[in-house]
Design a protein around this motif. Sequence first.
Motif, mmCIF file in Angstrom:
data_model
loop_
_atom_site.group_PDB
_atom_site.id
_atom_site.type_symbol
_atom_site.label_atom_id
_atom_site.label_comp_id
_atom_site.label_asym_id
_atom_site.label_seq_id
_atom_site.Cartn_x
_atom_site.Cartn_y
_atom_site.Cartn_z
ATOM 1 N N ARG A 41 51.644 74.852 -97.363
ATOM 2 C CA ARG A 41 51.233 76.007 -96.591
ATOM 3 C C ARG A 41 50.778 75.186 -95.261
ATOM 4 O O ARG A 41 50.708 76.029 -94.035
ATOM 5 N N GLN A 42 50.305 73.852 -95.120
ATOM 6 C CA GLN A 42 49.820 73.313 -94.091
ATOM 7 C C GLN A 42 51.212 73.382 -93.207
ATOM 8 O O GLN A 42 50.854 73.165 -91.670
ATOM 9 N N ALA A 43 52.351 73.299 -93.610
ATOM 10 C CA ALA A 43 53.474 73.349 -92.694
ATOM 11 C C ALA A 43 54.022 74.371 -91.882
ATOM 12 O O ALA A 43 54.884 74.245 -91.088
ATOM 13 N N GLY A 44 53.201 75.581 -92.069
ATOM 14 C CA GLY A 44 53.512 77.012 -91.571
ATOM 15 C C GLY A 44 54.473 77.692 -92.359
ATOM 16 O O GLY A 44 54.903 77.517 -93.611
ATOM 17 N N ASP A 45 54.937 78.620 -91.737
ATOM 18 C CA ASP A 45 56.027 79.546 -92.503
ATOM 19 C C ASP A 45 57.310 78.895 -92.404
ATOM 20 O O ASP A 45 57.918 78.259 -91.669
ATOM 21 N N LEU A 46 57.834 78.759 -93.782
ATOM 22 C CA LEU A 46 58.977 77.967 -94.061
ATOM 23 C C LEU A 46 60.040 78.739 -94.454
ATOM 24 O O LEU A 46 61.263 78.370 -94.905
ATOM 25 N N THR A 47 59.890 80.215 -94.415
ATOM 26 C CA THR A 47 60.961 81.089 -94.894
ATOM 27 C C THR A 47 62.240 80.839 -94.181
ATOM 28 O O THR A 47 63.267 81.420 -94.376
ATOM 29 N N ARG A 48 62.166 80.628 -92.857
ATOM 30 C CA ARG A 48 63.240 80.216 -91.853
ATOM 31 C C ARG A 48 63.601 79.011 -91.416
ATOM 32 O O ARG A 48 64.207 78.714 -90.548
ATOM 33 N N ALA A 49 63.335 77.910 -92.283
ATOM 34 C CA ALA A 49 63.443 76.627 -92.111
ATOM 35 C C ALA A 49 63.848 75.970 -93.410
ATOM 36 O O ALA A 49 63.726 76.377 -94.486
ATOM 37 N N ASP A 50 64.680 74.872 -93.246
ATOM 38 C CA ASP A 50 65.246 74.020 -93.975
ATOM 39 C C ASP A 50 64.133 72.715 -94.055
ATOM 40 O O ASP A 50 63.667 72.511 -92.923
ATOM 41 N N VAL A 51 63.690 72.319 -95.147
ATOM 42 C CA VAL A 51 62.828 71.380 -95.387
ATOM 43 C C VAL A 51 63.303 70.009 -95.865
ATOM 44 O O VAL A 51 63.996 70.077 -96.999
ATOM 45 N N LEU A 52 62.763 69.043 -95.244
ATOM 46 C CA LEU A 52 63.401 67.898 -95.856
ATOM 47 C C LEU A 52 62.049 67.029 -96.601
ATOM 48 O O LEU A 52 60.742 66.786 -96.096
ATOM 49 N N GLU A 53 62.386 66.714 -97.917
ATOM 50 C CA GLU A 53 61.351 66.096 -98.640
ATOM 51 C C GLU A 53 61.561 64.796 -99.070
ATOM 52 O O GLU A 53 62.653 64.599 -99.700
ATOM 53 N N ILE A 54 60.738 63.636 -98.704
ATOM 54 C CA ILE A 54 61.052 62.269 -99.240
ATOM 55 C C ILE A 54 60.086 61.889 -100.609
ATOM 56 O O ILE A 54 58.657 62.289 -100.367
ATOM 57 N N GLY A 55 60.601 61.569 -101.596
ATOM 58 C CA GLY A 55 59.845 61.116 -102.568
ATOM 59 C C GLY A 55 59.129 62.205 -103.237
ATOM 60 O O GLY A 55 58.063 62.005 -103.609
#
Length: 279
Positions: A41-55
């Motif tokens: 949730r700290q990343a903000g609204d993710l509904t319109r975004a692609d997310v890169l997660e490492i590890g």
Amino acid sequence: MSGIDNLPPLRDVIATHGLNARKSLGQNFLLDLNLTAKIARQAGDLTRADVLEIGPGPGGLTRGLLASGARKVLAIEKDSRCIPALEEIAAAYPGRLQVIEGDALEVDPLAHLTPPIRVVANLPYNVGTELLVRWLNPPDWPPFWQSLTLMFQREVADRIVAQPGSKAYGRLAVLAQWRAEARIVMSLPPGAFTPPPKVSSAVVHLTALPEPRYPADPGVLSRVVAAAFNQRRKMLRAALKGLAPDIEDRLNAAGIAPTDRAEQVPLERFCALARELAG
């Protein structure tokens, strides 16, 4: 079942797949799914975004990101033992999780992501700072990412947001604050992780600025800052003498006293000095 989805609790996932954390990979797993959802949730609204997660490890934060509505998550994981657990998450969220087995320092994620892109990760301790510096120093600005929401050791987090005059202020603060808004948004004790690390951790949220705060050539600024802080106890006229024969004149022209030390110099003055040296 867990509190955020219909998948098993992380302790069960780790037991099923034999995912004991490996120190050589800088692994410390977050098992509390309420906590990983809070980080997401700290990343903000993710509904319109692609997310890169490492590890992603066993996928605690991955599940938090997907449960928070991320349009797509690209998870890059070096540890082959974690891939089956991540594939189980992908099956529970059809078409929204792509898993790549590989080294984040070598994989180009952009072929798999559609802007806008946010980076959210509990970064492996042994590559966290290097990845951050890369993301802050792309060939072109603005970067591919809108924001970075990253877990670091508390000491590293403090260095990212540090202000002039503090012991934590250094190269990382200058590079981060030149091109981004940086703030600590969460603190986590060692006991939140398995196994518990020896130090506390913190989540830093960085939002990319449309352009750097002050004009400067990135390469010149990086050299100036590296030279200044590599010998932070020296006066700048001594620490920077290798950059120009008339360094005292350049320092004065940039509004910096030659007798100042690096930790006394604000970002704006470092940028002024970079312009002086580039000119």
